[in-house]
Design an enzyme around this catalytic site. Structure first.
Site, PDB file in Angstrom:
ATOM      1  N   GLU A  89     -25.503 -10.201 -15.165  1.00 53.59           N
ATOM      2  CA  GLU A  89     -26.920 -10.240 -15.386  1.00 53.59           C
ATOM      3  C   GLU A  89     -27.193 -11.882 -15.366  1.00 53.59           C
ATOM      4  O   GLU A  89     -28.351 -12.164 -14.775  1.00 53.59           O
ATOM      5  CB  GLU A  89     -27.262  -9.799 -16.940  1.00 53.59           C
ATOM      6  CG  GLU A  89     -27.223  -8.244 -16.874  1.00 53.59           C
ATOM      7  CD  GLU A  89     -27.711  -7.781 -18.275  1.00 53.59           C
ATOM      8  OE1 GLU A  89     -29.119  -8.321 -18.617  1.00 53.59           O
ATOM      9  OE2 GLU A  89     -26.940  -7.191 -18.965  1.00 53.59           O
ATOM     10  N   LYS A  94     -36.925  -0.370 -14.389  1.00 54.82           N
ATOM     11  CA  LYS A  94     -37.423   0.132 -15.752  1.00 54.82           C
ATOM     12  C   LYS A  94     -39.098   0.365 -15.013  1.00 54.82           C
ATOM     13  O   LYS A  94     -39.537   1.684 -15.734  1.00 54.82           O
ATOM     14  CB  LYS A  94     -37.339  -0.986 -16.711  1.00 54.82           C
ATOM     15  CG  LYS A  94     -35.987  -0.896 -17.502  1.00 54.82           C
ATOM     16  CD  LYS A  94     -36.316  -2.079 -18.702  1.00 54.82           C
ATOM     17  CE  LYS A  94     -34.756  -1.950 -19.607  1.00 54.82           C
ATOM     18  NZ  LYS A  94     -34.767  -2.849 -20.458  1.00 54.82           N
ATOM     19  N   HIS A 146      -2.050   2.513 -14.297  1.00 59.64           N
ATOM     20  CA  HIS A 146      -2.053   3.851 -13.925  1.00 59.64           C
ATOM     21  C   HIS A 146      -2.848   4.394 -12.824  1.00 59.64           C
ATOM     22  O   HIS A 146      -3.047   5.530 -12.683  1.00 59.64           O
ATOM     23  CB  HIS A 146      -1.802   4.882 -15.280  1.00 59.64           C
ATOM     24  CG  HIS A 146      -0.993   4.349 -16.248  1.00 59.64           C
ATOM     25  ND1 HIS A 146       0.164   5.137 -16.229  1.00 59.64           N
ATOM     26  CD2 HIS A 146      -0.915   3.926 -17.473  1.00 59.64           C
ATOM     27  CE1 HIS A 146       0.645   4.632 -17.367  1.00 59.64           C
ATOM     28  NE2 HIS A 146       0.285   4.037 -17.881  1.00 59.64           N
TER      29      HIS A 146
HETATM   30  C1  F6R Z   1     -31.277  -8.180 -20.539  1.00 64.40           C
HETATM   31  C2  F6R Z   1     -30.395  -7.292 -20.780  1.00 64.40           C
HETATM   32  C3  F6R Z   1     -30.558  -5.612 -20.624  1.00 64.40           C
HETATM   33  C4  F6R Z   1     -31.235  -4.990 -21.830  1.00 64.40           C
HETATM   34  C5  F6R Z   1     -31.324  -3.428 -21.464  1.00 64.40           C
HETATM   35  C6  F6R Z   1     -31.992  -2.623 -22.536  1.00 64.40           C
HETATM   36  O1  F6R Z   1     -31.184  -9.372 -21.132  1.00 64.40           O
HETATM   37  O2  F6R Z   1     -29.412  -7.459 -21.393  1.00 64.40           O
HETATM   38  O3  F6R Z   1     -29.071  -5.122 -20.395  1.00 64.40           O
HETATM   39  O4  F6R Z   1     -30.610  -5.163 -22.935  1.00 64.40           O
HETATM   40  O5  F6R Z   1     -32.019  -3.332 -20.240  1.00 64.40           O
HETATM   41  O6  F6R Z   1     -32.939  -3.163 -23.107  1.00 64.40           O
HETATM   42  P1  F6R Z   1     -33.134  -3.704 -24.640  1.00 64.40           P
HETATM   43  O7  F6R Z   1     -32.054  -4.419 -25.218  1.00 64.40           O
HETATM   44  O8  F6R Z   1     -34.515  -4.080 -24.879  1.00 64.40           O
HETATM   45  O9  F6R Z   1     -32.950  -1.992 -25.227  1.00 64.40           O
END
Ligand code: F6R
Length: 339
Positions: A219, A328, A235
């Site tokens: 990330e 998303k 393993h």
């Molecule tokens: C962005 C990040 C992502 C979010 C993930 C879930 O900085 O780390 O991995 O954490 O997409 O979103 P949330 O945390 O808002 O439930």
């Protein structure tokens, strides 16, 4: 992001104070379940790693829209979503409540915050405006604070001061103002850039930290990375090192503890000789401090610094996560029904 990483010790202090005030629902828990994805879900992995050696109740992390069949009225559920809008976490929380499980919600708000308020579930507020992965202390430490009310073996109050001091010292040594020749995080980032990092935890207790490194390299550093744990990797993955051409492109990072069992050290040594001899480099990062809290969090903070320095060396901005946002966006509305 570099500034946020440097603020990690201060966030830990703030979140610790808030966590101490949290009272979990008074139930005889037979299991603790943490729901959450990505940067929020890792808080559950780290909670499980922290409690694993001593806590007599299983801590299970669910990174999915569904919850396993064992979840029920005697399961304490923490639903963690920084935004409160992650479809998997919202669906899993809804499923857990349907199964009768008491839940605590940790979020800045969003749909999840609204559902929790409607159901009367306790909500731990998280400060807004931070990328979820950088807000880790605000998601992890309230759970640690709450669980100490359930069982004495989950009480880390005695370790807290040491952990905070260790993190402050480490941030002082790894910060952006410390030049490369005195900054081990910058030196390690140099060895990783241009290679495939493979982050290996010396024991499965440290596995979630290796996964955090891999996730942060993805990330923040915008680069692929492998992760695995000893002894399991001996393993299976150890055989993959027979491809010496690919192996020569891998930069190994070993996450270790100061006092290891002799068999752990012997195993790592043997693997260095048999497998990692072809690697581009092999680096070691040793956890700091005596307590488990200090050790886990010091390795997390070290990795977070390395990930932002990898980004800067690669000339990329560590903060945006465009592919996460895009996927998303494309899937919005395609998740399982929430209510
Ligand atoms: C962005 C990040 C992502 C979010 C993930 C879930 O900085 O780390 O991995 O954490 O997409 O979103 P949330 O945390 O808002 O439930």
């Amino acid at each position: 992001m570099v500034d946020l990483v440097a603020r990690f010790p201060a966030m830990v202090a703030e979140a610790w104070e808030a966590g101490l005030r949290l009272q979990p629902p008074p139930i005889p828990s037979t299991a603790v379940v943490v729901l959450g994805m990505g940067g929020s879900g890792i808080s559950g992995d780290l909670l499980a790693a922290l409690l694993r050696p001593t806590f007599p109740v299983p801590v299970v992390v669910i990174k999915d829209s569904r919850v396993p069949g064992f979840v029920g009225p005697q399961t304490l559920v923490f639903a963690c979503s920084y935004s409160g809008n992650t479809e998997e976490t919202i669906s899993a929380y809804t499923a857990a409540r349907r199964a009768g499980a008491p839940a605590v919600v940790i979020t800045t708000g969003g749909v999840l915050g609204g559902l929790a308020a409607a159901h009367g579930d306790p909500v731990v507020p998280v400060p807004p405006g931070i990328p979820p992965r950088a807000a880790l202390p605000y998601l992890l430490l309230p759970m640690v604070g709450a669980l100490r009310h359930l069982l004495p073996s989950a009480d880390f109050s005695g370790e807290w001061e040491e952990a905070h001091a260790v993190l402050e010292e480490l941030a002082g040594q790894l910060g952006r103002d410390v030049p490369g020749e005195r900054n081990p995080a910058k030196q390690l980032a140099q060895r990783l850039v241009g290679h495939l990092p493979a982050v290996y935890a010396a024991t499965s207790d440290l596995g979630p930290v290796a996964y955090r490194w891999k996730s942060q390299l993805g990330e923040n550093g915008k680069t692929l990375a492998l992760w695995h744990t000893f002894s399991e990797l001996n393993h299976n993955e150890t055989v993959g090192w027979e491809d010496r051409t690919l192996a020569g492109r891998v930069a190994v990072v070993l996450l270790r503890e100061p006092e290891e069992e002799p068999d752990v050290a012997r195993r790592i040594e043997a693997t260095r000789e048999v497998s990692f001899s072809a690697a581009a480099s092999v680096s070691e990062v040793v956890a700091r401090g005596r307590g488990r809290l200090a050790r886990l969090l010091s390795l997390v903070l070290f990795g977070d610094f390395v990930s932002v320095y990898v980004a800067l060396l690669r000339g990329v901005d560590p903060t945006p996560v465009a592919p996460i946002d895009e996927i998303k966006r494309r899937l919005r509305g395609f998740g399982r029904p929430v209510i």
